[in-house]
Design a protein around this motif. Structure first.
Motif, PDB file in Angstrom:
ATOM      1  N   GLU A   1       0.823  -1.206   0.000  1.00 50.29           N
ATOM      2  CA  GLU A   1       0.000   0.000   0.000  1.00 50.29           C
ATOM      3  C   GLU A   1       0.859   1.260   0.000  1.00 50.29           C
ATOM      4  O   GLU A   1       0.453   2.304  -0.501  1.00 50.29           O
ATOM      5  CB  GLU A   1      -0.937  -0.014   1.209  1.00 50.29           C
ATOM      6  CG  GLU A   1      -2.071   0.951   1.074  1.00 50.29           C
ATOM      7  CD  GLU A   1      -3.166   0.708   2.090  1.00 50.29           C
ATOM      8  OE1 GLU A   1      -3.929   1.649   2.324  1.00 50.29           O
ATOM      9  OE2 GLU A   1      -3.253  -0.407   2.635  1.00 50.29           O
ATOM     10  N   ALA A   2       2.087   1.169   0.523  1.00 48.75           N
ATOM     11  CA  ALA A   2       2.985   2.322   0.583  1.00 48.75           C
ATOM     12  C   ALA A   2       3.719   2.568  -0.743  1.00 48.75           C
ATOM     13  O   ALA A   2       4.240   3.657  -0.974  1.00 48.75           O
ATOM     14  CB  ALA A   2       3.993   2.135   1.705  1.00 48.75           C
ATOM     15  N   GLU A   3       3.774   1.552  -1.610  1.00 50.20           N
ATOM     16  CA  GLU A   3       4.446   1.700  -2.906  1.00 50.20           C
ATOM     17  C   GLU A   3       3.597   2.523  -3.860  1.00 50.20           C
ATOM     18  O   GLU A   3       2.372   2.473  -3.808  1.00 50.20           O
ATOM     19  CB  GLU A   3       4.657   0.330  -3.570  1.00 50.20           C
ATOM     20  CG  GLU A   3       5.851  -0.415  -3.113  1.00 50.20           C
ATOM     21  CD  GLU A   3       6.028  -1.683  -3.921  1.00 50.20           C
ATOM     22  OE1 GLU A   3       6.818  -1.670  -4.876  1.00 50.20           O
ATOM     23  OE2 GLU A   3       5.353  -2.675  -3.601  1.00 50.20           O
ATOM     24  N   THR A   4       4.272   3.207  -4.777  1.00 45.80           N
ATOM     25  CA  THR A   4       3.560   3.920  -5.834  1.00 45.80           C
ATOM     26  C   THR A   4       3.517   3.025  -7.064  1.00 45.80           C
ATOM     27  O   THR A   4       4.558   2.645  -7.601  1.00 45.80           O
ATOM     28  CB  THR A   4       4.237   5.259  -6.175  1.00 45.80           C
ATOM     29  OG1 THR A   4       4.216   6.088  -5.005  1.00 45.80           O
ATOM     30  CG2 THR A   4       3.526   5.966  -7.318  1.00 45.80           C
ATOM     31  N   LEU A   5       2.322   2.682  -7.469  1.00 50.01           N
ATOM     32  CA  LEU A   5       2.087   1.937  -8.700  1.00 50.01           C
ATOM     33  C   LEU A   5       1.933   2.960  -9.816  1.00 50.01           C
ATOM     34  O   LEU A   5       1.132   3.885  -9.710  1.00 50.01           O
ATOM     35  CB  LEU A   5       0.813   1.102  -8.592  1.00 50.01           C
ATOM     36  CG  LEU A   5       0.271   0.526  -9.893  1.00 50.01           C
ATOM     37  CD1 LEU A   5       1.214  -0.546 -10.447  1.00 50.01           C
ATOM     38  CD2 LEU A   5      -1.125  -0.024  -9.689  1.00 50.01           C
ATOM     39  N   ARG A   6       2.691   2.805 -10.874  1.00 51.84           N
ATOM     40  CA  ARG A   6       2.553   3.661 -12.061  1.00 51.84           C
ATOM     41  C   ARG A   6       2.003   2.807 -13.183  1.00 51.84           C
ATOM     42  O   ARG A   6       2.334   1.631 -13.291  1.00 51.84           O
ATOM     43  CB  ARG A   6       3.903   4.268 -12.427  1.00 51.84           C
ATOM     44  CG  ARG A   6       4.388   5.264 -11.387  1.00 51.84           C
ATOM     45  CD  ARG A   6       5.790   5.782 -11.714  1.00 51.84           C
ATOM     46  NE  ARG A   6       6.227   6.746 -10.717  1.00 51.84           N
ATOM     47  CZ  ARG A   6       6.744   6.428  -9.530  1.00 51.84           C
ATOM     48  NH1 ARG A   6       6.883   5.162  -9.195  1.00 51.84           N
ATOM     49  NH2 ARG A   6       7.125   7.358  -8.692  1.00 51.84           N
ATOM     50  N   PHE A   7       1.176   3.407 -14.028  1.00 52.29           N
ATOM     51  CA  PHE A   7       0.541   2.644 -15.098  1.00 52.29           C
ATOM     52  C   PHE A   7       0.368   3.510 -16.338  1.00 52.29           C
ATOM     53  O   PHE A   7       0.259   4.734 -16.253  1.00 52.29           O
ATOM     54  CB  PHE A   7      -0.804   2.073 -14.641  1.00 52.29           C
ATOM     55  CG  PHE A   7      -1.694   3.069 -13.953  1.00 52.29           C
ATOM     56  CD1 PHE A   7      -2.551   3.882 -14.680  1.00 52.29           C
ATOM     57  CD2 PHE A   7      -1.663   3.201 -12.580  1.00 52.29           C
ATOM     58  CE1 PHE A   7      -3.366   4.797 -14.039  1.00 52.29           C
ATOM     59  CE2 PHE A   7      -2.478   4.116 -11.932  1.00 52.29           C
ATOM     60  CZ  PHE A   7      -3.335   4.925 -12.668  1.00 52.29           C
ATOM     61  N   ILE A   8       0.381   2.831 -17.498  1.00 52.92           N
ATOM     62  CA  ILE A   8       0.205   3.513 -18.783  1.00 52.92           C
ATOM     63  C   ILE A   8      -0.571   2.606 -19.730  1.00 52.92           C
ATOM     64  O   ILE A   8      -0.572   1.384 -19.581  1.00 52.92           O
ATOM     65  CB  ILE A   8       1.547   3.898 -19.449  1.00 52.92           C
ATOM     66  CG1 ILE A   8       2.396   2.649 -19.706  1.00 52.92           C
ATOM     67  CG2 ILE A   8       2.295   4.920 -18.644  1.00 52.92           C
ATOM     68  CD1 ILE A   8       3.552   2.891 -20.643  1.00 52.92           C
ATOM     69  N   GLY A   9      -1.192   3.224 -20.705  1.00 49.40           N
ATOM     70  CA  GLY A   9      -1.867   2.492 -21.760  1.00 49.40           C
ATOM     71  C   GLY A   9      -1.963   3.385 -22.988  1.00 49.40           C
ATOM     72  O   GLY A   9      -1.755   4.595 -22.910  1.00 49.40           O
ATOM     73  N   ASN A  10      -2.258   2.778 -24.107  1.00 48.54           N
ATOM     74  CA  ASN A  10      -2.427   3.592 -25.317  1.00 48.54           C
ATOM     75  C   ASN A  10      -3.630   3.105 -26.109  1.00 48.54           C
ATOM     76  O   ASN A  10      -4.166   2.037 -25.860  1.00 48.54           O
ATOM     77  CB  ASN A  10      -1.153   3.602 -26.172  1.00 48.54           C
ATOM     78  CG  ASN A  10      -0.646   2.228 -26.543  1.00 48.54           C
ATOM     79  OD1 ASN A  10      -1.416   1.350 -26.875  1.00 48.54           O
ATOM     80  ND2 ASN A  10       0.651   2.037 -26.483  1.00 48.54           N
ATOM     81  N   GLU A  11      -4.009   3.950 -27.043  1.00 45.50           N
ATOM     82  CA  GLU A  11      -5.173   3.725 -27.920  1.00 45.50           C
ATOM     83  C   GLU A  11      -6.439   3.508 -27.116  1.00 45.50           C
ATOM     84  O   GLU A  11      -6.995   2.425 -27.155  1.00 45.50           O
ATOM     85  CB  GLU A  11      -4.887   2.583 -28.891  1.00 45.50           C
ATOM     86  CG  GLU A  11      -3.739   2.908 -29.810  1.00 45.50           C
ATOM     87  CD  GLU A  11      -3.468   1.821 -30.833  1.00 45.50           C
ATOM     88  OE1 GLU A  11      -4.414   1.094 -31.203  1.00 45.50           O
ATOM     89  OE2 GLU A  11      -2.328   1.713 -31.261  1.00 45.50           O
ATOM     90  N   PRO A  12      -6.948   4.491 -26.416  1.00 47.07           N
ATOM     91  CA  PRO A  12      -6.435   5.863 -26.267  1.00 47.07           C
ATOM     92  C   PRO A  12      -5.320   5.915 -25.225  1.00 47.07           C
ATOM     93  O   PRO A  12      -5.181   5.007 -24.409  1.00 47.07           O
ATOM     94  CB  PRO A  12      -7.650   6.637 -25.774  1.00 47.07           C
ATOM     95  CG  PRO A  12      -8.412   5.641 -24.974  1.00 47.07           C
ATOM     96  CD  PRO A  12      -8.212   4.318 -25.698  1.00 47.07           C
ATOM     97  N   PHE A  13      -4.524   7.008 -25.257  1.00 42.43           N
ATOM     98  CA  PHE A  13      -3.443   7.176 -24.301  1.00 42.43           C
ATOM     99  C   PHE A  13      -4.004   7.539 -22.935  1.00 42.43           C
ATOM    100  O   PHE A  13      -4.911   8.360 -22.823  1.00 42.43           O
ATOM    101  CB  PHE A  13      -2.472   8.268 -24.777  1.00 42.43           C
ATOM    102  CG  PHE A  13      -1.692   7.854 -25.984  1.00 42.43           C
ATOM    103  CD1 PHE A  13      -0.586   7.024 -25.855  1.00 42.43           C
ATOM    104  CD2 PHE A  13      -2.068   8.272 -27.241  1.00 42.43           C
ATOM    105  CE1 PHE A  13       0.125   6.615 -26.965  1.00 42.43           C
ATOM    106  CE2 PHE A  13      -1.358   7.879 -28.359  1.00 42.43           C
ATOM    107  CZ  PHE A  13      -0.258   7.048 -28.228  1.00 42.43           C
TER     108      PHE A  13
END
Length: 145
Positions: A40-52
């Motif tokens: 819970e203390a970690e930062t999760l980063r996420f990305i996707g495209n089409e759409p961005f």
């Protein structure tokens, strides 16, 4: 309740493939271990495209961004650790926001990066897929593709 079922279905591990009870080979609610790969203390980063789209989540706060809203929208989420991953649920601009994060090699198809998590996102009726990482479990590949 429907939202919880969607996330649970995305995160459920095939129980027949597990062998947590050595005597019987059956996984029970008591013997199953929930996903603990992202604290819970970690930062999760996420990305996707089409759409961005993209963003980050730490604890019960998630920021979701798009090219139209690069600063992002901050929402409060509930965390759910299933057998196969992490679920994050909230509301974005009046629509349900449900994200499932599961371990597994992922490519964003736009860079030469490989990510340690696959992300499935449902906003209202719209489904999207993407990739995720944390500082403890970073992507591999170029820093600036």
């Amino acid at each position: 309740m429907k939202r919880l079922c969607v996330i649970a279905a995305l995160l459920a591990a095939p129980l027949g493939a597990c062998n947590n009870d050595q005597a019987s080979g059956i996984v029970t609610a008591e013997s199953a271990q929930s996903f603990d790969g992202i604290s819970e203390a970690e930062t999760l980063r996420f990305i996707g495209n089409e759409p961005f789209w993209g963003g980050q989540a730490t604890g019960d706060t998630l920021i979701y961004s798009t090219p139209e809203n690069p600063d992002g929208s901050e929402i409060t989420v509930k965390r759910f650790s299933g057998l196969g991953g992490l679920g994050l649920s909230g509301t974005l601009a009046g629509a349900s926001f449900d994200m499932a994060v599961t371990p597994g090699e992922c490519s964003d198809t736009m860079s030469d990066r490989t990510y340690p998590f696959t992300v499935t996102l449902v906003i209202g009726e719209d489904s999207r897929t993407g990739c995720g990482w944390t500082d403890a479990q970073p992507f591999s590949g170029p820093e600036s593709p």
